[in-house]
Structures are given as C-alpha cells and as structure tokens.
Design an enzyme around this catalytic site. Sequence first.
Site, PDB file in Angstrom:
ATOM      1  CG  ASP A  25      22.547  39.049  32.155  1.00  0.00           C
ATOM      2  OD1 ASP A  25      23.386  39.962  32.348  1.00  0.00           O
ATOM      3  OD2 ASP A  25      22.027  38.830  31.045  1.00  0.00           O
ATOM      4  CG  HIS A  27      29.501  44.286  38.482  1.00  0.00           C
ATOM      5  ND1 HIS A  27      28.705  43.405  37.815  1.00  0.00           N
ATOM      6  CD2 HIS A  27      30.115  45.028  37.517  1.00  0.00           C
ATOM      7  CE1 HIS A  27      28.818  43.593  36.507  1.00  0.00           C
ATOM      8  NE2 HIS A  27      29.666  44.580  36.310  1.00  0.00           N
ATOM      9  CG  LEU A  43      26.350  24.964  48.751  1.00  0.00           C
ATOM     10  CD1 LEU A  43      25.153  24.266  48.079  1.00  0.00           C
ATOM     11  CD2 LEU A  43      26.035  26.456  48.873  1.00  0.00           C
TER      12      LEU A  43
HETATM   13  C1  FPP Z   1      26.278  40.115  34.474  1.00  0.00           C
HETATM   14  O1  FPP Z   1      25.593  41.337  34.597  1.00  0.00           O
HETATM   15  C2  FPP Z   1      27.169  39.923  35.580  1.00  0.00           C
HETATM   16  C3  FPP Z   1      28.522  39.746  35.470  1.00  0.00           C
HETATM   17  C4  FPP Z   1      29.251  39.724  34.204  1.00  0.00           C
HETATM   18  C5  FPP Z   1      29.353  39.592  36.660  1.00  0.00           C
HETATM   19  C6  FPP Z   1      28.747  38.812  37.755  1.00  0.00           C
HETATM   20  C7  FPP Z   1      29.306  39.324  39.008  1.00  0.00           C
HETATM   21  C8  FPP Z   1      28.664  39.414  40.182  1.00  0.00           C
HETATM   22  C9  FPP Z   1      27.302  38.895  40.424  1.00  0.00           C
HETATM   23  C10 FPP Z   1      29.276  40.074  41.331  1.00  0.00           C
HETATM   24  C11 FPP Z   1      30.581  39.529  41.734  1.00  0.00           C
HETATM   25  C12 FPP Z   1      30.501  38.143  42.119  1.00  0.00           C
HETATM   26  C13 FPP Z   1      31.179  37.634  43.136  1.00  0.00           C
HETATM   27  C14 FPP Z   1      31.120  36.199  43.414  1.00  0.00           C
HETATM   28  C15 FPP Z   1      31.997  38.475  44.018  1.00  0.00           C
HETATM   29  P1  FPP Z   1      25.823  42.426  33.493  1.00  0.00           P
HETATM   30  O2  FPP Z   1      26.904  43.332  33.929  1.00  0.00           O
HETATM   31  O3  FPP Z   1      26.035  41.782  32.160  1.00  0.00           O
HETATM   32  O4  FPP Z   1      24.451  43.172  33.519  1.00  0.00           O
HETATM   33  P2  FPP Z   1      23.675  43.817  32.295  1.00  0.00           P
HETATM   34  O5  FPP Z   1      23.231  42.682  31.398  1.00  0.00           O
HETATM   35  O6  FPP Z   1      22.530  44.510  32.960  1.00  0.00           O
HETATM   36  O7  FPP Z   1      24.625  44.767  31.625  1.00  0.00           O
END
Ligand code: FPP
Length: 225
Positions: free
Chosen positions: A12, A29, A124
């Site tokens: 997150d 992201h 892994l």
């Molecule tokens: C949460 O942060 C993150 C996500 C919903 C997406 C997770 C994606 C990635 C880590 C990148 C892509 C992954 C791969 C494997 C290619 P948020 O957007 O909710 O952040 P915030 O809480 O600050 O708004």
Amino acid sequence: MNRARHIAIIMDGNGRWAQQRGMQRIKGHEKGAEVVRHITTFCANHDEVEVLTLYAFSTENWKRPKMEVDFLMRLLDNWLQKELPTYQKERVRFEVIGDISKFSKKLQERINLTRELTKNNTKLTQVLALNYGGRDEIIRACKRAKEANAPIDEANFEAFFDAQIGEVDMLIRTGGEKRISNFLLWRIAYAELFFTDTLWPDFTPEELASLIDEFKKRHRRFGGI
Ligand code: FPP
C-alpha cells in the site's frame, strides 16, 4: 526459532508516494513495480523464504478511475514480459491467485505463459494476487469442493483454493493502515502481523530483513501456551 517460509505483503502507498512528489498516482505504481523486483530477488536468495504472496489487484480495485485500472493492467502485462529473465535468473516460479477470467484475453495469456515458462523454478514461488478477494477465493473453493462432491475439512480445504501455497507466516502491510483488506483470510489464521508506515515504493530489502529479525523474536503459540 520461527521460520519465515511464507511472507505475504499488502503493498500500500503507491498513490500517496507519487502525490507527495507532485506526480500522477500511476508513477507510484511504476516505482512500486520496481520494488516488487527487489523484494522478490531478496526473497529468492533468502534461505528460509519459499513463498512470497503480493496483493497486486483486489476485487475492489475496479472501483478506481478507469485510467488507473487500465494503467495497472498494462503495467502488469509489460512487467511480466520484461521480468521473465529475472524469474528465470533467480529461479522464481510465478503463480497467481484470484479470478483472472475478468482480465483481457491478452493479459490472461501472458499470465498463463509466465506460469508455464517458470513452473520448474524452485528457489521461490512468487504469487501475485490478481482480482483477488479472500472471501471470493473461499467461495470458489466451496464451489470446487461441491463440484467434486468432496467432503470438506480443515486439512483438505486448501486443496480447493486457487493455488496450494500453504499458511502465511508473516503478513506485512506497508503504507500505515492497519487493516487486512480481505487478503488471504483462510491462510492468515496464525500469521504474525507487521504494519509499517513506509510507503510501498520506499520499502527496501533491508526493512524486510529487519521485519524478519523481529518475526524471529516473536513467540508463536498457535493457540497453545
Ligand atoms: C496500493 O497503493 C497498490 C495497489 C492497488 C497496486 C499494487 C501495484 C503495484 C505495487 C505495482 C504493480 C505490481 C506489479 C506486480 C507489476 P495505493 O494506490 O492504494 O496507494 P495509496 O493508498 O497511497 O493511494
């Protein structure tokens, strides 16, 4: 001594990381995807870690603006293509949990191809949770058990889940919130929980190593005394 066999992470804080820098959320992201590579490589080279499960897209994430959802889908597709050499070099098997039938055919093909090409890697297992919800997976498991006309008990239930990856030892959430957000509900029954304020794009293998050290000091009782 506790063994960190299975680490699960709620990644997150990407959006906030980008906004704090005056950038669009999608840049967070992009940076977050690089961190996935570093953490995966660290886990592949760690003696104890066998499974790393990452919450990449939840069943609730479709509610985000279309532009962000489309970006995440493209990012995933490109990333799987680009990361294949890393999976092979680090001998990482790629696995998925979640209902990927809602994704485009092209992305489904990419996911299945990556799974196929990495299936013999043994250092892994990296599991991406994609269009994943813990309740959703439990319901799917019940349906599969019903179709197979199999009796369900605690020992055999996991066999009907999306993938057989076993119980979680450490559940980590970055980004400061203290919630489970419908992640891996069945498998976290006895997981040790870790919450860090670090936003996912700033999370490092060093911080993970220090959380593993903390995990080792915890007294896991599994309901006993
Ligand atoms: C949460 O942060 C993150 C996500 C919903 C997406 C997770 C994606 C990635 C880590 C990148 C892509 C992954 C791969 C494997 C290619 P948020 O957007 O909710 O952040 P915030 O809480 O600050 O708004």
